[in-house]
Design an enzyme around this catalytic site. Structure first.
Site, PDB file in Angstrom:
ATOM      1  N   HIS A 103      28.823  74.545  43.618  1.00 20.85           N
ATOM      2  CA  HIS A 103      30.192  74.703  43.511  1.00 20.85           C
ATOM      3  C   HIS A 103      30.558  75.165  42.024  1.00 20.85           C
ATOM      4  O   HIS A 103      29.711  74.844  41.272  1.00 20.85           O
ATOM      5  CB  HIS A 103      30.954  73.222  43.776  1.00 20.85           C
ATOM      6  N   ASP A 106      30.303  72.152  39.718  1.00 14.46           N
ATOM      7  CA  ASP A 106      28.983  71.576  39.342  1.00 14.46           C
ATOM      8  C   ASP A 106      28.452  72.172  38.023  1.00 14.46           C
ATOM      9  O   ASP A 106      27.641  71.513  37.369  1.00 14.46           O
ATOM     10  CB  ASP A 106      28.012  72.120  40.417  1.00 14.46           C
ATOM     11  N   GLU A 270      26.207  71.359  58.926  1.00 13.62           N
ATOM     12  CA  GLU A 270      25.928  70.215  58.180  1.00 13.62           C
ATOM     13  C   GLU A 270      25.303  69.284  59.392  1.00 13.62           C
ATOM     14  O   GLU A 270      26.032  68.768  60.124  1.00 13.62           O
ATOM     15  CB  GLU A 270      26.427  69.587  57.197  1.00 13.62           C
ATOM     16  N   HIS A 273      27.188  66.115  59.230  1.00 15.62           N
ATOM     17  CA  HIS A 273      28.756  66.150  59.647  1.00 15.62           C
ATOM     18  C   HIS A 273      28.575  66.337  61.211  1.00 15.62           C
ATOM     19  O   HIS A 273      29.767  66.206  61.910  1.00 15.62           O
ATOM     20  CB  HIS A 273      29.031  67.556  59.217  1.00 15.62           C
ATOM     21  N   ASP A 309      29.264  59.796  55.806  1.00 12.85           N
ATOM     22  CA  ASP A 309      28.206  60.878  55.421  1.00 12.85           C
ATOM     23  C   ASP A 309      27.049  60.149  54.240  1.00 12.85           C
ATOM     24  O   ASP A 309      27.467  60.311  53.204  1.00 12.85           O
ATOM     25  CB  ASP A 309      29.074  61.967  54.729  1.00 12.85           C
ATOM     26  N   ASP A 311      24.186  61.537  53.684  1.00  9.42           N
ATOM     27  CA  ASP A 311      23.426  62.835  52.920  1.00  9.42           C
ATOM     28  C   ASP A 311      22.184  62.369  52.483  1.00  9.42           C
ATOM     29  O   ASP A 311      21.792  62.638  51.340  1.00  9.42           O
ATOM     30  CB  ASP A 311      24.415  63.160  51.748  1.00  9.42           C
ATOM     31  N   ASP A 341      21.518  69.775  51.335  1.00 12.69           N
ATOM     32  CA  ASP A 341      22.583  69.113  51.017  1.00 12.69           C
ATOM     33  C   ASP A 341      22.455  67.443  51.023  1.00 12.69           C
ATOM     34  O   ASP A 341      22.887  67.004  52.040  1.00 12.69           O
ATOM     35  CB  ASP A 341      23.775  69.543  51.766  1.00 12.69           C
TER      36      ASP A 341
END
Length: 443
Positions: A103, A106, A270, A273, A309, A311, A341
């Site tokens: 991003h 980031d 994802e 998700h 989430d 991750d 991710d």
């Protein structure tokens, strides 16, 4: 990169094989191994995410950061950003990852104004271009963070304030241009706050119109600047909002078709998700592939005991083999890829833990690829599925789909007894055994 951060890993991670006792080695992943006529790396196109790995300190809603990320507290924000960038490319090169993703926020400090932020991002992007040339690591995709800053508390494109919409548009415009300048192969839009927390203050029709307009603007600018990469939307059902408009792949597909955007966007799926939406990862990939909108993958997993989430890095070949099979059947994932991710657990505080996480994830993807390739080569799943639908290749099936048979024609055939179907087994257990046998034997 002379001032190294990962000093315990002086050389790139090597392939050691299943018999290797070296934890910092690949057991399955071999970039140059040929699978179905293509290099393993070219099938997987793996990437490292910048945000969880280098821009996150290990904080959660109950505790401070636990990870060793000294650049996040640097007195000079730009100097910290440069140190973070150098460390990231050190990691990419030592891991042997061909791609990374980030991003805008980031890598670059916010600053006191948008003009300052844009200048900061441009300066860091120039340095990133140098590291890319030096290491050979490429940008899989870029994206703009339209969810962290308080201005986006009520969304970006769907915000009730058009000034917020305009600010988000400016941010995406510039990040799309940066992505193009760095040779990015995709650009992702994740609507982290494009949704609602309560319907009492939400105009659903208006916000849908705003979101469609935003996506049209992005597509128009892509063509204006000559960006040849894919535009991707990343579905998620909720969190941080109660309900997000990009709920799942099918919802995104319907929105795109409804607004004349289906030729402009694909999806970045994802795994975590998918499960939050009540689907399997396999389902989401299969739907995207069947409808021609499969773009890229965020490879991770959730925890079945947690409803949010988490991750986590992927570690289940079983969970990944069938999505991988769908991808192979669809012709591959390029120009997308498998971006990790995923984030370390807050108690994984050794610097080498970041290597262990990615090595495990890459080995899991590689093993899943081998299982999927075995399923493709054997042809058993395809053969059994084709047999199940064979009736649609008969005169009756072609007549129904081709429109030559009306309801009255079909009724007449049933009434005269020429059609009297009997149940046929779906053979689910046999199919599951075929998958299991490939999982046990492939490789």
């Amino acid at each position: 990169m002379s001032d190294q951060f990962f000093t315990d890993v002086p050389q790139p991670i090597a392939f050691g094989g299943l018999d290797s006792t070296e934890p910092l080695s690949y057991k399955v992943y071999q970039p140059d191994r040929m699978v179905l006529g293509k290099r393993m790396e070219d099938h997987l196109r793996p990437g490292v995410c910048f945000w969880h790995s280098f821009a996150w300190a290990g904080v959660d809603m109950f505790g401070l950061g636990t990870l060793d990320r000294p650049w996040l507290t640097a007195a000079d924000e730009m100097e910290g950003a440069r140190r973070k960038l150098a460390t990231a490319f050190e990691f990419f090169a030592k891991l042997g990852a061909p791609y990374y993703c980030f991003h805008d926020r980031d890598v670059a400090p916010e600053g006191s104004s948008f003009a300052t932020f844009r200048s900061n991002l441009d300066a860091i992007a120039d340095e990133a271009a140098g590291y890319q040339e030096q290491t050979g690591v490429r940008l899989l995709w870029g994206t703009a963070n339209l969810f962290s800053h308080p201005r986006y508390q009520a969304g970006a494109a769907t915000n009730p304030d058009p000034e917020v919409f305009a600010y988000a548009a400016a941010q995406v415009k510039h990040m799309l241009e940066v992505t193009k300048r760095l040779g990015g192969e995709n650009y992702v839009l994740w609507g982290g706050r494009e949704g609602y927390d309560t319907l009492l203050n939400t105009d659903l029709r208006r916000e849908g119109t705003q979101l469609a307009r935003f996506l049209h603007l992005v597509a128009e600018h892509k063509h204006r600047i000559g960006f040849e990469g894919q535009l991707l939307i990343e579905p998620k059902p909720m969190e941080p909002t109660k309900h997000q408009y990009d709920y799942d792949v099918q919802t995104v597909h319907g929105f795109l078709v409804r607004n004349g955007l289906e030729a402009e966007y694909r999806v970045n799926i994802e795994a975590n998700h998918a499960t939050l939406a009540g689907h399997s990862f396999h389902h989401e990939v299969a739907y995207a592939a069947a409808n021609g909108i499969l773009g890229s993958i965020d490879a991770n997993r959730g925890d079945p005991q947690n409803g949010w989430d988490t991750d986590q890095f992927p570690n289940s070949v079983e969970d990944l083999a069938l999505p991988m099979f769908e991808i192979l059947q669809a012709g591959g994932i390029a120009p997308g890829g498998f971006n990790f991710d995923a984030k370390l657990r807050r108690q994984s505080t050794d610097r080498n833990d970041l290597f262990h996480a990615h090595i495990g994830g890459l080995d899991t993807l590689a093993r899943a690829l081998l299982v999927a390739a075995d399923l493709v080569e054997s042809g058993k799943l395809a053969e059994l599925k084709d047999a199940r639908y064979a009736g649609w290749d008969t005169e009756l099936g072609k007549g129904i789909l081709g429109g030559s048979l009306s309801l009255a024609d079909l009724e007449a055939k049933v009434a005269d007894g020429s059609i009297d179907p009997r149940p046929v087994s779906g053979r689910q257990e046999l199919l599951e055994n075929v998958v299991n046998q490939a999982t046990w034997s492939a490789g």
